[in-house]
Write a protein that holds these residues in place. Sequence first.
Motif, PDB file in Angstrom:
ATOM      1  N   UNK A  27     -10.655  -1.704  -1.759  1.00 29.42           N
ATOM      2  CA  UNK A  27     -10.725  -0.292  -1.395  1.00 29.42           C
ATOM      3  C   UNK A  27     -12.152  -0.015  -0.935  1.00 29.42           C
ATOM      4  N   UNK A  28     -12.283   0.629   0.215  1.00 30.87           N
ATOM      5  CA  UNK A  28     -13.608   0.938   0.744  1.00 30.87           C
ATOM      6  C   UNK A  28     -13.962   2.376   0.383  1.00 30.87           C
ATOM      7  N   UNK A  47     -11.104   2.425  -8.386  1.00 30.12           N
ATOM      8  CA  UNK A  47     -10.125   2.265  -7.317  1.00 30.12           C
ATOM      9  C   UNK A  47      -9.948   0.791  -6.956  1.00 30.12           C
ATOM     10  N   UNK A  48     -11.030   0.018  -7.010  1.00 37.03           N
ATOM     11  CA  UNK A  48     -10.918  -1.418  -6.746  1.00 37.03           C
ATOM     12  C   UNK A  48     -10.045  -2.079  -7.813  1.00 37.03           C
ATOM     13  N   UNK A  49     -10.238  -1.701  -9.074  1.00 36.45           N
ATOM     14  CA  UNK A  49      -9.414  -2.249 -10.153  1.00 36.45           C
ATOM     15  C   UNK A  49      -7.943  -1.908  -9.933  1.00 36.45           C
ATOM     16  N   UNK A  50      -7.665  -0.665  -9.563  1.00 34.12           N
ATOM     17  CA  UNK A  50      -6.278  -0.251  -9.331  1.00 34.12           C
ATOM     18  C   UNK A  50      -5.667  -1.007  -8.165  1.00 34.12           C
ATOM     19  N   UNK A  51      -6.447  -1.214  -7.105  1.00 30.09           N
ATOM     20  CA  UNK A  51      -5.943  -1.946  -5.940  1.00 30.09           C
ATOM     21  C   UNK A  51      -5.649  -3.397  -6.301  1.00 30.09           C
ATOM     22  N   UNK A  52      -6.515  -4.005  -7.110  1.00 32.20           N
ATOM     23  CA  UNK A  52      -6.293  -5.397  -7.510  1.00 32.20           C
ATOM     24  C   UNK A  52      -5.036  -5.537  -8.357  1.00 32.20           C
ATOM     25  N   UNK A  53      -4.689  -4.478  -9.092  1.00 27.64           N
ATOM     26  CA  UNK A  53      -3.471  -4.500  -9.892  1.00 27.64           C
ATOM     27  C   UNK A  53      -2.226  -4.321  -9.025  1.00 27.64           C
ATOM     28  N   UNK A  54      -2.344  -3.535  -7.963  1.00 27.50           N
ATOM     29  CA  UNK A  54      -1.170  -3.126  -7.194  1.00 27.50           C
ATOM     30  C   UNK A  54      -0.918  -3.951  -5.927  1.00 27.50           C
ATOM     31  N   UNK A  55      -1.959  -4.555  -5.364  1.00 31.84           N
ATOM     32  CA  UNK A  55      -1.833  -5.190  -4.058  1.00 31.84           C
ATOM     33  C   UNK A  55      -2.048  -6.697  -4.149  1.00 31.84           C
ATOM     34  N   UNK A  56      -1.358  -7.442  -3.292  1.00 32.56           N
ATOM     35  CA  UNK A  56      -1.609  -8.868  -3.171  1.00 32.56           C
ATOM     36  C   UNK A  56      -2.167  -9.173  -1.778  1.00 32.56           C
ATOM     37  N   UNK A  57      -2.460 -10.431  -1.495  1.00 32.87           N
ATOM     38  CA  UNK A  57      -3.115 -10.795  -0.238  1.00 32.87           C
ATOM     39  C   UNK A  57      -2.307 -10.347   0.971  1.00 32.87           C
ATOM     40  N   UNK A  58      -1.014 -10.491   0.898  1.00 33.26           N
ATOM     41  CA  UNK A  58      -0.173 -10.150   2.036  1.00 33.26           C
ATOM     42  C   UNK A  58      -0.210  -8.666   2.351  1.00 33.26           C
ATOM     43  N   UNK A 105     -18.073  15.569  -0.794  1.00 35.67           N
ATOM     44  CA  UNK A 105     -16.755  15.984  -0.315  1.00 35.67           C
ATOM     45  C   UNK A 105     -16.160  14.817   0.461  1.00 35.67           C
ATOM     46  N   UNK A 106     -14.916  14.476   0.138  1.00 32.45           N
ATOM     47  CA  UNK A 106     -14.355  13.272   0.735  1.00 32.45           C
ATOM     48  C   UNK A 106     -12.940  13.410   1.236  1.00 32.45           C
ATOM     49  N   UNK A 107     -12.575  12.458   2.096  1.00 34.11           N
ATOM     50  CA  UNK A 107     -11.204  12.316   2.583  1.00 34.11           C
ATOM     51  C   UNK A 107     -10.790  10.870   2.391  1.00 34.11           C
ATOM     52  N   UNK A 108      -9.540  10.667   2.042  1.00 35.25           N
ATOM     53  CA  UNK A 108      -9.031   9.323   1.775  1.00 35.25           C
ATOM     54  C   UNK A 108      -7.787   9.059   2.611  1.00 35.25           C
ATOM     55  N   UNK A 109      -7.647   7.800   3.037  1.00 34.64           N
ATOM     56  CA  UNK A 109      -6.460   7.355   3.759  1.00 34.64           C
ATOM     57  C   UNK A 109      -6.033   6.020   3.172  1.00 34.64           C
ATOM     58  N   UNK A 110      -4.753   5.763   3.145  1.00 42.91           N
ATOM     59  CA  UNK A 110      -4.257   4.576   2.447  1.00 42.91           C
ATOM     60  C   UNK A 110      -3.479   3.649   3.370  1.00 42.91           C
ATOM     61  N   UNK A 111      -2.953   2.565   2.771  1.00 40.04           N
ATOM     62  CA  UNK A 111      -2.095   1.609   3.464  1.00 40.04           C
ATOM     63  C   UNK A 111      -0.780   1.509   2.705  1.00 40.04           C
ATOM     64  N   UNK A 112       0.210   0.876   3.325  1.00 40.68           N
ATOM     65  CA  UNK A 112       1.498   0.706   2.662  1.00 40.68           C
ATOM     66  C   UNK A 112       1.322  -0.074   1.362  1.00 40.68           C
ATOM     67  N   UNK A 113       1.970   0.398   0.325  1.00 39.12           N
ATOM     68  CA  UNK A 113       1.920  -0.307  -0.944  1.00 39.12           C
ATOM     69  C   UNK A 113       0.907   0.239  -1.928  1.00 39.12           C
ATOM     70  N   UNK A 114       0.065   1.176  -1.480  1.00 40.23           N
ATOM     71  CA  UNK A 114      -0.947   1.742  -2.377  1.00 40.23           C
ATOM     72  C   UNK A 114      -0.808   3.249  -2.382  1.00 40.23           C
ATOM     73  N   UNK A 115      -0.263   3.787  -3.482  1.00 46.72           N
ATOM     74  CA  UNK A 115      -0.033   5.216  -3.598  1.00 46.72           C
ATOM     75  C   UNK A 115      -1.357   5.906  -3.914  1.00 46.72           C
TER      76      UNK A 115
END
Length: 789
Positions: free
Chosen positions: A348-349, A437-448, A389-399
């Motif tokens: 996650x960036x 957020x990096x920890x959550x992404x590592x739990x939810x996402x794989x390399x593919x 103040x921020x804005x976030x955008x995601x990819x498929x598979x990460x709620x």
Amino acid sequence: MLKPKTRWIVRKHLSDETVRTLSNELAISPLLAELLVNRGITEVESARCFLFDKGESFHDPFLLKDMDKAVRRIKEAIKNEENILVYGDYDADGVTSTSVMVTALQDLGANVDYYIPNRFTEGYGPNENAFRLAKSRDIHLIITVDTGIAAVKEVALAKELGMDVIITDHHEPGPVIPEAFAVIHPKHPEGNYPFPYLAGVGVAFKTAHALYGELPENLLDLAAIGTVADLVPLLGENRSLVKAGLKKLQQTSCLGIQAICRLNGVSLEEINEDTIGYMIAPRLNAAGRLDSAYPAVDLLLAEDQETALSIAEEINRMNADRQQMVNEMTKEAVEIVETSYPPDRNPVLVIGKEGWNPGVIGIAASRLVEKYYRPVIILSFDRESGLAKGSARSIQGFNLFDSLSECRDLLPHFGGHTMAAGMTMKIEDVDRLRSRMIELAEEQLNEEDFIPQTEVDMAINLEDAELSMIEELQLLAPFGTENPKPTFLLGDLAFRNMRKIGADQSHLKMQLASGDASLDAIGFGMGEMADHIAPQSKVSVIGELGINEWNHIKKPQIVLQDIQVKEWQLFDVRGMRQLDKWMDLVPDDRILIVFHEDTIARLRLQPLEKDLVVVSNLEVAANLDISGRNIVFMDLPPKKEYMEILLSHKSPDRIYAHFYQEKQHYFSTVPTREHFKWYYAFLLKQKTFDLKRYSGDLAKYRGWSKETIEFMSRVFLELGFVTIEDGLISLNEAPAKRDLSESKAYREKQEQYQIENELLYSNYEQLRDWFNQYFYLSQNHEEETKTWI
């Protein structure tokens, strides 16, 4: 080879009974029937309604929880001449929602005003200062549109101040629902509305419907704009609303929309969902992104043409400024990512910088998602307040909403959806947010999950891409989220007339061909692909089919999304002297092969040392793995065996043929046996001959080159026919009979002549065939070559 930018996920071809039934019952093509089934529309009547009716029927607005309470309170306020405030949001959905609600209330005779918070000084959603200001202006009733579902504290304050609040919103409800007078939300946890995906303007439209007592057709154009702009699913009631709204837009009486279209060269009759998405919505968004959103609402509510045109011109200028700002911010953001947060270590960036405009960081976040395919949060730091103040955008598979919800202790103010969100937080908590957020992404996402994918509806033959088929596809419109334009795959096609187009040469145009069939193709922003597709390659493409009309002539075309070349490609860079003209076009993962070490200095290849491999003998050639690599042959090999061993049963992605040669044998005089016969007879008559003094004269007399005389003399010496001392050549007495081919110099000359002929002076097709013969050598021949090492 040219690898696609994304994974192409082609839907399984359907030929079942459902497709045949839809095709027969509705008199549509099997192709269109299959597209319907792929979209989950399998019943004949549902498909008939989807394709041919005005749209699915609108649901009763009173099915929304609290709608009856809201209508009673609003009508009571109108009757008692209470002051009503419509509290909106600053994006396109928010300003259209505000305009819809204000118009409906004005039509019903209400004393109404509207308020939109400033993105920069107030942030998103209701705030206490704004509510206190409303109280000071004697406001009795506040109606939120496209916002409010998270305003628990603000609604409580309004009650303390003696104001009622009616919330109309569509953003994800949090764990606590504000204790407002009424909460109208399609996903209300205590409600059971049949369609939960309305945009903010859709909820405002339903409220107006309930207030009017009938469908407010005069507001359909605004409702369509906000619905398309907010990227909600264009299915069910949203599809009905947009379908009817587009027809209304094509004859809209809204002076603001008329002015925007006129300034941008769009006729009302041509308006479709793309016009909203790419022209109208960005301009409505621009006002709130750069300053106050009031001009956008004022534009939509303008009552005379002069005012509408003036505001439209202002908004056009804002949009141009917004585009420039986004480009600059994206460039800076990419630099920060590359230097501080490399994507291979950051699933996650999360980045930020002081001075970034909070109004456009969401667009920059989307740009970074496109570039890196990672969830992205971009923040603008305000050092004075200590807030980001921020804005976030995601990819498929990460709620995104669920993940940010787990960080609520760091986010005192945030809201959004699965794929997008906005927030305000302390600058000092940014690093902690990044870590979590990096920890959550590592739990939810794989390399593919980090490889972007494109869903392709089906593969078709080029012959199928006819006008009638493309026109039939328009029955699926309007297109948008959850009902995208169909994407088609056309595989292994020849191409013609490929070129870069556009003022900055950033677009690609070519013609795809198969037999007698052809199809124009255009790739916006894909101009650089022209440098990576070699002549005679077979291309596979995915894209959207459409109709290009010019001078009243209609032609089918495909708007490209991605391109693939499955086989190896040959790029002919022979004779190109300036390496920098073409070397930068060779992709990474390249090997620059040099057969002669002095070539490095001659071509000044020292800066490319990390990519250089000197193939100085056959063992190096045998052990060099070129499969899957981009190979550049910088110079000519000394023998064909080098090429055969390098290429046999290997599969490079690309070959760039340069084949530099300092001394070219092909265009020098290559002596024939008649040349040697005459020269031998000449030496026999002369007995001795001074090569140093007279070889030039002899060459001139015979029309040869001096090098030819020297070469034949060397061959005779190797064969034992002559002796050479201090430049004097003399025939030996009674030399043994030997063939010219027994001379090493003669064999090398013939070899070099042949290599130059085949590699340097062949045409493109001949050179490609030459390489192919070595890629497919038999296994037996490969075994034989092992004895040469």
